[in-house]
Design a protein around this motif. Structure first.
Motif, PDB file in Angstrom:
ATOM      1  N   ALA A 115       0.839  -1.207   0.000  1.00 19.32           N
ATOM      2  CA  ALA A 115       0.000   0.000   0.000  1.00 19.32           C
ATOM      3  C   ALA A 115       0.872   1.254   0.000  1.00 19.32           C
ATOM      4  O   ALA A 115       0.597   2.221  -0.718  1.00 19.32           O
ATOM      5  CB  ALA A 115      -0.913  -0.008   1.216  1.00 19.32           C
ATOM      6  N   ILE A 116       1.926   1.209   0.795  1.00 22.44           N
ATOM      7  CA  ILE A 116       2.857   2.346   0.850  1.00 22.44           C
ATOM      8  C   ILE A 116       3.508   2.555  -0.513  1.00 22.44           C
ATOM      9  O   ILE A 116       3.621   3.680  -1.002  1.00 22.44           O
ATOM     10  CB  ILE A 116       3.940   2.086   1.934  1.00 22.44           C
ATOM     11  N   ALA A 117       3.931   1.444  -1.128  1.00 17.36           N
ATOM     12  CA  ALA A 117       4.604   1.526  -2.429  1.00 17.36           C
ATOM     13  C   ALA A 117       3.662   2.110  -3.473  1.00 17.36           C
ATOM     14  O   ALA A 117       4.047   2.996  -4.248  1.00 17.36           O
ATOM     15  CB  ALA A 117       5.077   0.137  -2.838  1.00 17.36           C
ATOM     16  N   GLU A 118       2.465   1.614  -3.479  1.00 19.81           N
ATOM     17  CA  GLU A 118       1.453   2.077  -4.435  1.00 19.81           C
ATOM     18  C   GLU A 118       1.212   3.593  -4.251  1.00 19.81           C
ATOM     19  O   GLU A 118       1.138   4.340  -5.221  1.00 19.81           O
ATOM     20  CB  GLU A 118       0.152   1.287  -4.169  1.00 19.81           C
ATOM     21  N   ARG A 119       1.139   3.989  -3.004  1.00 18.03           N
ATOM     22  CA  ARG A 119       0.777   5.373  -2.702  1.00 18.03           C
ATOM     23  C   ARG A 119       1.905   6.361  -3.060  1.00 18.03           C
ATOM     24  O   ARG A 119       1.618   7.469  -3.484  1.00 18.03           O
ATOM     25  CB  ARG A 119       0.471   5.451  -1.206  1.00 18.03           C
ATOM     26  N   HIS A 120       3.143   5.922  -2.847  1.00 18.28           N
ATOM     27  CA  HIS A 120       4.233   6.898  -2.996  1.00 18.28           C
ATOM     28  C   HIS A 120       5.132   6.648  -4.217  1.00 18.28           C
ATOM     29  O   HIS A 120       6.157   7.304  -4.352  1.00 18.28           O
ATOM     30  CB  HIS A 120       5.091   6.912  -1.726  1.00 18.28           C
ATOM     31  N   LEU A 121       4.732   5.710  -5.060  1.00 20.09           N
ATOM     32  CA  LEU A 121       5.546   5.391  -6.233  1.00 20.09           C
ATOM     33  C   LEU A 121       5.786   6.633  -7.111  1.00 20.09           C
ATOM     34  O   LEU A 121       6.923   6.919  -7.513  1.00 20.09           O
ATOM     35  CB  LEU A 121       4.864   4.268  -7.032  1.00 20.09           C
ATOM     36  N   ASP A 122       4.729   7.365  -7.388  1.00 18.82           N
ATOM     37  CA  ASP A 122       4.864   8.541  -8.259  1.00 18.82           C
ATOM     38  C   ASP A 122       5.771   9.604  -7.628  1.00 18.82           C
ATOM     39  O   ASP A 122       6.541  10.262  -8.330  1.00 18.82           O
ATOM     40  CB  ASP A 122       3.478   9.141  -8.552  1.00 18.82           C
ATOM     41  N   ASP A 123       5.663   9.757  -6.326  1.00 14.90           N
ATOM     42  CA  ASP A 123       6.511  10.749  -5.632  1.00 14.90           C
ATOM     43  C   ASP A 123       7.990  10.390  -5.794  1.00 14.90           C
ATOM     44  O   ASP A 123       8.822  11.242  -6.102  1.00 14.90           O
ATOM     45  CB  ASP A 123       6.184  10.784  -4.132  1.00 14.90           C
ATOM     46  N   VAL A 124       8.273   9.120  -5.565  1.00 13.85           N
ATOM     47  CA  VAL A 124       9.669   8.670  -5.653  1.00 13.85           C
ATOM     48  C   VAL A 124      10.177   8.843  -7.082  1.00 13.85           C
ATOM     49  O   VAL A 124      11.293   9.348  -7.308  1.00 13.85           O
ATOM     50  CB  VAL A 124       9.790   7.195  -5.194  1.00 13.85           C
ATOM     51  N   LEU A 125       9.357   8.449  -8.037  1.00 18.27           N
ATOM     52  CA  LEU A 125       9.776   8.566  -9.433  1.00 18.27           C
ATOM     53  C   LEU A 125      10.004  10.033  -9.801  1.00 18.27           C
ATOM     54  O   LEU A 125      11.026  10.378 -10.414  1.00 18.27           O
ATOM     55  CB  LEU A 125       8.722   7.945 -10.352  1.00 18.27           C
ATOM     56  N   ALA A 126       9.077  10.905  -9.426  1.00 20.50           N
ATOM     57  CA  ALA A 126       9.206  12.332  -9.758  1.00 20.50           C
ATOM     58  C   ALA A 126      10.497  12.900  -9.168  1.00 20.50           C
ATOM     59  O   ALA A 126      11.249  13.619  -9.838  1.00 20.50           O
ATOM     60  CB  ALA A 126       7.999  13.091  -9.232  1.00 20.50           C
ATOM     61  N   TYR A 127      10.748  12.566  -7.919  1.00 24.98           N
ATOM     62  CA  TYR A 127      11.967  13.051  -7.265  1.00 24.98           C
ATOM     63  C   TYR A 127      13.211  12.577  -8.022  1.00 24.98           C
ATOM     64  O   TYR A 127      14.136  13.353  -8.298  1.00 24.98           O
ATOM     65  CB  TYR A 127      11.977  12.572  -5.808  1.00 24.98           C
ATOM     66  N   LEU A 128      13.208  11.293  -8.402  1.00 18.81           N
ATOM     67  CA  LEU A 128      14.390  10.741  -9.076  1.00 18.81           C
ATOM     68  C   LEU A 128      14.537  11.272 -10.499  1.00 18.81           C
ATOM     69  O   LEU A 128      15.658  11.432 -10.990  1.00 18.81           O
ATOM     70  CB  LEU A 128      14.322   9.209  -9.070  1.00 18.81           C
TER      71      LEU A 128
END
Lengths: 335, 168
Positions: free
Chosen positions: B10-23
């Motif tokens: 659930a955490i991964a699903e929720r924050h995947l876009d944030d992590v990708l955008a940051y990277l």
């Protein structure tokens, strides 16, 4: 500040994970296993430090206070760390160590308990006594009495040093040579001069060495007589001189060994009470604080030692971390 | 429900876009950012048991892991480049123009690409992900005032480049 339009443009166009990436990440997440219930979790470093530092300080100060309380005693009198030890060299006699001796247990009171020289053998007998006397007056009296006693038994004073510096502290050192058959009496009398702090007796049996020297002397005398009896040729003259010199040396050496075995060497150290011992009548609180302060000082010394030893390593570690951070910053400065 | 009570998925699903955008902002390379995102979630799964929500949100934690993964990549890349320079076998790599998201105007894209990594990541955290100053500083491992200064400099550069492009 960034204009709201630009900021909203950036937010609106933010990258979104593709379906493929989402599947890859969810595959990873699917590998999650239920976590076992942790038996205990480590607190954070800051919390640990918040507890550990005061705890360590409490232990250090508490330990020092307990040591001070335990060591201060209730009547202000600490037992003097007197000891008696007998050591030997050559043909050894037994060695013993008694951590605390009451003043009454002195060699003079119980001569049988002391290590006595043998009457049938030649032995070099050495004794060392360290005594504490009450004050400067007692020190002077004891020194004079010790010198007189050595002369009374037929011995002599080989060395004496008497000093009474300021602050009421004084000390004296004597080395006396006394006939070995009277050494027990001398030690007994010396023991009466003050409180024994330490005592050593050293006996070296020289009977065998003296016998060997006697045999060697007889052999040399026979050789010399033989050469002289047959008339000394020029070639033998040098050999004869050599034998005579050797005979002379051995005779003197043997005589000296025998003389040393006839006279025991007694070293006597006398000292008045240390100043802080003299002030032992201070209150128990003062003594406790004094002892606790000593322990705290020792703890501070250990801490300082650890810092000195670990300091270069800490500096090296700090330098490595700083270098790493500098390198990382350089990496992030690139476009 | 706190972050620890949620499943990792659930955490991964929720924050995947944030992590990708940051990277993506940090690396300026969408493909590399995707690879590092996978690496980040691998790391996150391994350390999930150690995650303590009292010390920060899951998003902050994931951003820290992402930064660490990127940093490892930059280091190994720098080593590789040094090695190749030493043996003079450096190949001509295909350079993709950086893309910071669909629908971004070319001038804004160009301006973001001209920022340094450090500036881009602060823009990503503070503007794109809308993290507060304290959290962003925590992710970057710097003080809050240093974070503010860096952000202000980055935005000034960004504004300057966008308006210069518009005038031209």
């Amino acid at each position: 500040m960034l204009s709201p339009e630009l900021a909203s443009d950036l937010r609106a166009a933010r990258p979104v994970a593709s379906l493929g990436l989402r599947e890859r990440v969810l595959e990873i997440a699917a590998r999650e296993r239920p976590a076992p219930k942790p038996r205990f979790s480590l607190p954070s470093f800051r919390r640990l430090a918040l507890v550990a530092v005061p705890a360590a300080l409490t232990v250090a100060v508490g330990g020092a206070l307990i040591h001070g309380l335990a060591g201060s005693g209730s009547n202000g009198q600490k037992a003097a760390p007197a000891s008696t030890s007998a050591g030997s060299n050559g043909t050894a006699v037994g060695a013993s160590r008694a951590p605390k001796l009451p003043r009454t247990l002195q060699l003079g009171k119980e001569p049988d308990s002391a290590v006595a020289p043998s009457s049938s053998r030649l032995q070099q007998y050495g004794a060392f006594l360290s005594l504490r006397v009450k004050d400067l007056g007692a020190l002077s009296d004891a020194t004079k009495r010790a010198m007189r006693l050595a002369r009374d038994v037929g011995g002599y004073v080989a060395y004496v040093r008497y000093s009474s510096p300021s602050h009421g502290r004084g000390s004296a050192s004597l080395i006396v040579r006394v006939p070995v058959d009277r050494v027990q009496d001398v030690i007994a009398e010396y023991s009466d001069l003050g409180t024994i702090l330490s005592q050593k007796i050293n006996i070296v049996d020289v009977t065998k060495a003296v016998e060997e020297q006697a045999r060697e002397i007889a052999r040399l005398q026979a050789q010399i007589a033989q050469i002289e009896g047959g008339g000394v040729t020029p070639q033998e003259r040098y050999r004869l001189a050599e034998l005579k010199a050797r005979l002379d040396y051995l005779t003197k050496h043997r005589a000296a060994t025998v003389r040393r075995a006839q006279f025991a060497r007694v070293s006597l150290e006398l000292a008045t009470k240390p100043k802080h011992r003299a002030a032992a009548s201070t209150s128990r609180f003062d003594r406790t604080m004094g002892d606790a302060g000593g322990v705290l000082l020792r703890e501070a010394e250990i801490l300082l030692y650890v810092l000195i030893v670990a300091g270069p390593l800490l500096l090296l570690g700090g330098a490595i971390i700083a270098a790493g951070r500098f390198r990382d910053r350089r990496l992030f400065e690139r476009t | 429900m706190n972050a620890k009570q949620q499943s990792f998925a659930a955490i991964a699903e929720r924050h995947l876009d944030d992590v990708l955008a940051y990277l993506v902002y940090l690396t300026a390379d969408h493909t590399l950012a995707e690879d590092l995102t996978v690496d980040t979630f691998e790391r996150a799964l391994r350390r999930w048991r150690r995650f303590d929500p009292r010390r920060g949100s899951a998003r902050t934690w994931l951003c820290q892991l992402a930064r660490s993964a990127a940093l490892d990549h930059f280091r190994s890349e720098a080593r590789r480049l040094r090695r190749e320079d030493r043996y003079a076998v450096r190949e001509l790599r295909e350079v993709h123009p950086p893309s910071f998201g669909e629908g971004l105007s070319p001038e804004l894209e160009h301006a973001v690409g001209a920022l340094s990594r450090a500036e881009r990541e602060v823009v990503a955290l503070r503007v794109v992900l809308e993290l507060d100053g304290e959290t962003a500083a925590k992710v970057l491992g710097i003080s809050q005032s240093a974070c503010s200064t860096r952000l202000s400099r980055a935005l000034q550069k960004l504004e300057g480049m966008v308006s210069a492009h518009a005038v031209a």
